[in-house]
Enzyme design. Structure first.
Site, PDB file in Angstrom:
ATOM      1  N   GLY A 255      -2.970   7.821  -1.969  1.00 13.10           N
ATOM      2  CA  GLY A 255      -2.657   6.640  -2.663  1.00 13.10           C
ATOM      3  C   GLY A 255      -3.719   5.422  -2.445  1.00 13.10           C
ATOM      4  O   GLY A 255      -3.976   4.739  -3.332  1.00 13.10           O
ATOM      5  N   GLY A 256      -4.262   5.695  -1.378  1.00  9.05           N
ATOM      6  CA  GLY A 256      -5.595   4.594  -1.193  1.00  9.05           C
ATOM      7  C   GLY A 256      -6.603   4.868  -2.185  1.00  9.05           C
ATOM      8  O   GLY A 256      -7.226   4.137  -2.596  1.00  9.05           O
ATOM      9  N   TRP A 258      -6.435   6.413  -4.643  1.00  6.86           N
ATOM     10  CA  TRP A 258      -6.115   5.824  -6.308  1.00  6.86           C
ATOM     11  C   TRP A 258      -6.631   4.514  -6.504  1.00  6.86           C
ATOM     12  O   TRP A 258      -6.953   4.203  -7.662  1.00  6.86           O
ATOM     13  CB  TRP A 258      -4.802   5.879  -6.254  1.00  6.86           C
ATOM     14  CG  TRP A 258      -3.892   5.834  -7.630  1.00  6.86           C
ATOM     15  CD1 TRP A 258      -4.014   6.644  -8.771  1.00  6.86           C
ATOM     16  CD2 TRP A 258      -3.477   4.234  -7.984  1.00  6.86           C
ATOM     17  NE1 TRP A 258      -3.404   5.697  -9.842  1.00  6.86           N
ATOM     18  CE2 TRP A 258      -3.299   4.435  -9.304  1.00  6.86           C
ATOM     19  CE3 TRP A 258      -3.368   3.085  -7.271  1.00  6.86           C
ATOM     20  CZ2 TRP A 258      -2.597   3.243 -10.011  1.00  6.86           C
ATOM     21  CZ3 TRP A 258      -2.796   1.891  -7.937  1.00  6.86           C
ATOM     22  CH2 TRP A 258      -2.342   2.086  -9.291  1.00  6.86           C
ATOM     23  N   HIS A 259      -6.738   3.658  -5.680  1.00 12.09           N
ATOM     24  CA  HIS A 259      -7.109   2.399  -5.714  1.00 12.09           C
ATOM     25  C   HIS A 259      -8.616   2.107  -6.248  1.00 12.09           C
ATOM     26  O   HIS A 259      -9.196   1.116  -6.666  1.00 12.09           O
ATOM     27  CB  HIS A 259      -6.992   1.447  -4.473  1.00 12.09           C
ATOM     28  CG  HIS A 259      -5.395   0.876  -4.650  1.00 12.09           C
ATOM     29  ND1 HIS A 259      -4.512   1.715  -3.936  1.00 12.09           N
ATOM     30  CD2 HIS A 259      -4.758   0.037  -5.028  1.00 12.09           C
ATOM     31  CE1 HIS A 259      -3.180   1.321  -4.010  1.00 12.09           C
ATOM     32  NE2 HIS A 259      -3.431   0.208  -4.677  1.00 12.09           N
ATOM     33  N   GLY A 260      -9.558   3.181  -5.701  1.00 11.77           N
ATOM     34  CA  GLY A 260     -10.908   2.990  -5.814  1.00 11.77           C
ATOM     35  C   GLY A 260     -11.509   4.111  -5.052  1.00 11.77           C
ATOM     36  O   GLY A 260     -11.154   4.511  -3.980  1.00 11.77           O
TER      37      GLY A 260
END
Length: 375
Positions: A255-256, A258-260
Site C-alpha cells: 500500500g505504501g 502504491w503511493h509512489g
C-alpha cells in the site's frame, strides 16, 4: 394555544399546506368541546370520560377532506360530521369510541409519515450541496493555508526548531486530510447531482481510537481494495497468527509502494503494518487498554493520532534524510524560537480541527442528512 385549562394541542404538517391539529381536552361531556379553539385547519377534539367525540373544522384541502371521508366511511351515517366548510359539528360515538380513537391515531401516523417523506426528499436533494460546499472550504480555506505552514518546515527541517516542526507535522496531518477529503466530497456531491452515487471515502479518521479503526475511516475505498485484493488474497487471518502478521505487513508495504516509488512511502506503509500487527498481537490482550471509560477512549484517540502523525513525517518528507532530521528535532523538545502570537494561533487552529473531528464523528451530520434524519 388551546385557551383553557386541560387543553393540549399538537400540530402535524400533512402536506400541501394542510395541517392537522389534535386537541386533547381533559373533560367530560359534549360541553367540553367549547374549550376547543376555532381553527382554519382540521381540528380533532378527543374527550376524556364516558362521552367522547370529535369536532372537525377544515379548509377544502385534499388532505383534510380525505381524513374526514375516512371517518365517514368508518362510522357510516351515525357519525354526524358537520359541514367541513363551516363551523363543524359533533360526532357522538360513545359505543365506538375505541374504534374512533384508533382511526384518528392511524391518520396521525400516516400524516407524520407523509411529512417525513417530504422532509427526507428536501434533505436528500440538498445533500450534494452539503458535500460540495464544505469540500471547497476544506480545500481552499484549510488545506491551502495549512500548506503555507507545513511546506517551509518540511522543505528545510534543519533550519527549524522543535515548535515549528511539531506544528508543521500537525498542520500537514490536517492539510492532507482537508485536501484529500475535500476534493472527494466535491466529486461525490457533483456525481450525486447527476444521479451517480459514489461510496464515502472518509469518515472522520482522526477520531479513530485504534489503527484498525483509522483504516476503516481513512481513504476507505483504497482500504477496502487492499483488504479484498491483497490481505484476503494472501490468506488474511486464516492461516495462523504469524502468517496474519506477515500478511498485514506485506499488505501495508505494498500500500505504501502504491503511493509512489520511494523508500519513504515504503517506510510509511511499514510503520502502519507494524502498528496493526502490534495492536493485534499485544494491545488487544490488555483489558485496561480497551476499557470503556471516556478517559481511556480519549487516550486511545490521542495515541492513535500521534502514531499516524509520526508516519506522516516519512510520507511528506522529501527523502529519508529530511525525515530523520525532523524526527531528531522532535526528539529534543525546546521552546527556542517560540513566537507566542503565531504559534498559539496555529496551535488553536490545529486543536479546533481535531475537536471538529471528534464532534463530527459523534453527530455524523452528513449521514443523518442522507438518511433523512436531520442534523
Amino acid at each position: 394555544e388551546g385557551g383553557g385549562t386541560g387543553v393540549r394541542a399538537e400540530v402535524v404538517e400533512v402536506g400541501r399546506g394542510v395541517r392537522l391539529m389534535v386537541v386533547v381536552i381533559a373533560g367530560n361531556g359534549p360541553g367540553a368541546l367549547a374549550m376547543a379553539p376555532p381553527c382554519r385547519f382540521v381540528t380533532v377534539a378527543k374527550l376524556g370520560g364516558a362521552a367522547r367525540g370529535i369536532r372537525v373544522v377544515a379548509r377544502r384541502e385534499d388532505g383534510a377532506l380525505e381524513a374526514i371521508e375516512q371517518l365517514r366511511r368508518q362510522f357510516g351515517a351515525g357519525a354526524a360530521i358537520g359541514d367541513v366548510a363551516g363551523a363543524g359539528g359533533l360526532v357522538q360515538a360513545a359505543a365506538g369510541s375505541n374504534r374512533l380513537t384508533l382511526v384518528l391515531e392511524q391518520h396521525l401516523v400516516a400524516a407524520r409519515r407523509t411529512a417525513g417523506i417530504r422532509l427526507r426528499f428536501w434533505l436528500v436533494a440538498m445533500y450534494p450541496l452539503v458535500l460540495i460546499a464544505p469540500g471547497y472550504a476544506k480545500k481552499l480555506v484549510f488545506a491551502d493555508n495549512l500548506a503555507l505552514v507545513a511546506d517551509p518546515v518540511f522543505d528545510d527541517p534543519a533550519a527549524h526548531g522543535f515548535v515549528d516542526s511539531l506544528l508543521a507535522v500537525y498542520a500537514f496531518a490536517f492539510q492532507i486530510y482537508c485536501d484529500f477529503s475535500g476534493y472527494t466530497d466535491i466529486a461525490i456531491g457533483c456525481a450525486l447531482l447527476l444521479g451517480i452515487r459514489f461510496p464515502k471515502n472518509f469518515d472522520y479518521p482522526y477520531s479513530a481510537a485504534s489503527l484498525q479503526d483509522f483504516w476503516r475511516r481513512w481513504h476507505m475505498t483504497l482500504s477496502r481494495w487492499l483488504r479484498d485484493y491483497l490481505y484476503i488474497a494472501l490468506g488474511g487471518n486464516r492461516k495462523g497468527e504469524a502468517r496474519t502478521y506477515a500478511n498485514l505487513m506485506l499488505t501495508m508495504l505494498l500500500g505504501g509502494l502504491w503511493h509512489g516509488a520511494s523508500w519513504n512511502f515504503v517506510i510509511w506503509g511499514g510503520l502502519h503494518g507494524g502498528y496493526l500487527a502490534f495492536e493485534r498481537a499485544l494491545l488487544a490482550r490488555l483489558r485496561w487498554w480497551d476499557a470503556e471509560s471516556a478517559a481511556m477512549h480519549a487516550l486511545r484517540v490521542i495515541v492513535t493520532f500521534h502514531l499516524v502523525c509520526l508516519a506522516w513525517v516519512f510520507f511528506r518528507a522529501r527523502d529519508f534524510g529530511s525525515a530523520w532530521t525532523m524526527l531528531g528535532t522532535l526528539a529534543r523538545p525546546s521552546l527556542a524560537g517560540l513566537d507566542i502570537g503565531t504559534h498559539a494561533n496555529l496551535a488553536l487552529l490545529v486543536a479546533g480541527l481535531f475537536a471538529l473531528q471528534q464532534l463530527g464523528a459523534r453527530l455524523h451530520y452528513k449521514e443523518r442528512i442522507a438518511d433523512g434524519r436531520g442534523v
